[in-house]
Enzyme design. Structure first.
Site, PDB file in Angstrom:
ATOM      1  N   SER A   1       0.839  -1.188   0.000  1.00 54.45           N
ATOM      2  CA  SER A   1       0.000   0.000   0.000  1.00 54.45           C
ATOM      3  C   SER A   1       0.874   1.236   0.000  1.00 54.45           C
ATOM      4  CB  SER A   1      -0.907   0.009   1.245  1.00 54.45           C
ATOM      5  OG  SER A   1      -1.560   1.257   1.399  1.00 54.45           O
TER       6      SER A   1
ATOM      7  N   TYR B   1      -2.631  -1.002  10.481  1.00 56.20           N
ATOM      8  CA  TYR B   1      -2.557  -1.440   9.095  1.00 56.20           C
ATOM      9  C   TYR B   1      -1.242  -1.030   8.424  1.00 56.20           C
ATOM     10  CZ  TYR B   1      -4.155  -1.634   4.138  1.00 56.20           C
ATOM     11  OH  TYR B   1      -4.302  -1.866   2.797  1.00 56.20           O
TER      12      TYR B   1
ATOM     13  N   LYS C   1       1.752  -3.146   6.011  1.00 53.87           N
ATOM     14  CA  LYS C   1       2.068  -2.884   4.607  1.00 53.87           C
ATOM     15  C   LYS C   1       3.543  -2.522   4.435  1.00 53.87           C
ATOM     16  CE  LYS C   1      -1.931  -3.917   3.088  1.00 53.87           C
ATOM     17  NZ  LYS C   1      -2.118  -5.102   2.227  1.00 53.87           N
TER      18      LYS C   1
END
Length: 434
Positions: A324, A337, A341
């Site tokens: 990401s 999160y 990533k």
């Protein structure tokens, strides 16, 4: 992949009648011995290899020679039976073969153009060509462009014979008797980016796709509908359900590829979750679940895929992690999160070093804001959505198919010298400071 056109078009996929007519013809070896084209198909089938016919313009053309040399260097052709056919006389076969470096291909002559005409590959009147029933010359375009264009289509072979397009520009056309590659496995493939990648891979020549999905009612229905869409594109899909955070599920994906297809050429680690939550409100269970799915699960599934790629013959493959843009920047409600990533990106960089000697390339794709189920609720706020759109120089948010293209590129031999790379696909958001 070249889209099939009208049956009368020179770029159309050959019909069953054309293939039947081709098998009824013969070619000549360097001793002028008649070789049945049907026997070439049979030999390839006996070896469980797809047959690839490459038609040259003539046995003395420099562009044709460069084309065949480029084919000899392509790892795509390690699992096919390749035959070079030229319109010259048998006496020129050995000279031509020597002039292109004696690659391990079969070379034949077709002086009467019987095979050419049977497959309908000689009718195009090119820019520098002459009568349509003769073998034309080449377009006046660069060699590099032509090699790239040809290899693009080569990795997109279909269930029927493929002909036409940019192959003519380099002096060749390809005919595939059946699909031979690649086999792809994708985690979290039932929806969003994973689904788009699965369909794109099938459209670009994947013969088999291992579709991983969570296994609840919704994702099961999605996976089954995807299986049918892939079948419509000519790809066999095998479904594997389970929570990717369980290491046994990652192994089950690799096992399915080996059991059903005998190998795995491309692995896309895509499964991920992001329950939006503020830093101070972050619960330990949420933190651990996101790490388990996004990072731990990705590691175990990637490891299982790499182990299969390392032992198969020929060994090697392409591994692509869907990371990401948040591997590079922070997110207010994504503090659980973003580390996963960043970890995926770092894992691909380390894996590239360790797996490179085994012929396994490892890269990551860094999507920006892509409209998927993971952020659907967050983007329901019209004001926030507009702010996000305005941050993109392209003035739109991304779609799953915007990511599928770079994934197919990294999976193909067009990216054969890329490993440890990170491809940012964000509509320009990252570079826009205004």
């Amino acid at each position: 992949m070249s889209t099939a056109t009208h049956a009368d078009s020179d770029d159309a996929l050959p019909t069953a009648a054309q293939l039947s007519a081709a098998k009824a013809t013969h070619v000549l070896d360097s001793h002028a011995t008649r070789i049945s084209v049907a026997s070439l198909f049979d030999d390839a089938q006996a070896q469980q290899l797809p047959l690839v016919l490459v038609f040259t313009r003539h046995f003395h053309c420099g562009m044709c020679k460069e084309f065949v040399r480029a084919l000899a260097e392509s790892s795509i052709l390690t699992r096919v039976e390749l035959v070079i056919v030229g319109p010259g006389e048998p006496a020129g076969v050995e000279t031509y073969k020597a002039s292109v470096g004696n690659p391990p291909f079969k070379f034949f002559a077709d002086p009467q153009l019987n095979l050419y005409h049977a497959l309908g590959v000689t009718r195009r009147n090119l820019e520098l060509g002459d009568a349509k029933e003769k073998v034309g010359a080449h377009h006046k375009v660069g060699l590099t462009h032509n090699v790239i264009s040809s290899v693009i289509d080569l990795v997109k072979s279909g269930t029927q014979a493929l002909k036409g397009g940019d192959f003519k520009q380099l002096g060749g056309e390809f005919v595939f008797s059946e699909k031979g590659e690649p086999v792809v496995a994708i985690t979290g493939a039932s929806r969003g980016i994973g689904r788009a990648c699965a369909l794109a891979c099938a459209a670009h020549g994947a013969t088999g796709v291992v579709v991983h999905y969570l296994g609840d009612t919704q994702t099961t229905a999605e996976a089954e509908s995807l299986q049918q869409e892939l079948a419509d594109l000519g790809a066999k899909a095998v479904l594997v359900a389970g929570d990717i955070s369980d290491a046994t599920v990652g192994q089950a994906i690799a096992d399915a590829a080996e059991r059903e297809f005998g190998r795995l050429d491309v692995f896309v680690s895509n499964a991920g979750i992001c329950p939006f939550m503020g830093f101070l409100e972050m619960e330990a269970s949420t933190w651990r679940k996101v790490q388990d799915v996004n990072l731990n699960g990705a590691f175990f599934a990637t490891q299982a895929a790499a182990r299969l790629m390392s032992k198969q013959s020929p060994r090697g493959g392409s591994i692509i992690a869907i990371a990401s843009i948040l591997a590079l920047v922070g997110g207010e409600f994504q503090s659980h999160y973003t580390p996963t990533k960043a970890g995926l990106k770092s894992m691909m960089e380390s894996a590239a070093i360790g797996l490179g000697p085994l012929g396994i390339r490892c890269n990551s794709v860094l999507p920006g804001t892509i409209e998927t189920a993971i952020n659907a609720d967050d983007l329901k706020d019209d004001a926030k959505r507009q702010r996000m759109v305005d941050r993109h120089p392209l003035r739109r948010l991304g779609r799953p198919d915007d990511i599928a293209g770079p994934v197919v590129f990294l999976a193909s031999d067009l990216a054969k010298f890329m490993t440890g790379s990170s491809v940012l696909v964000d509509g320009g958001c990252f570079v826009n400071l205004q």
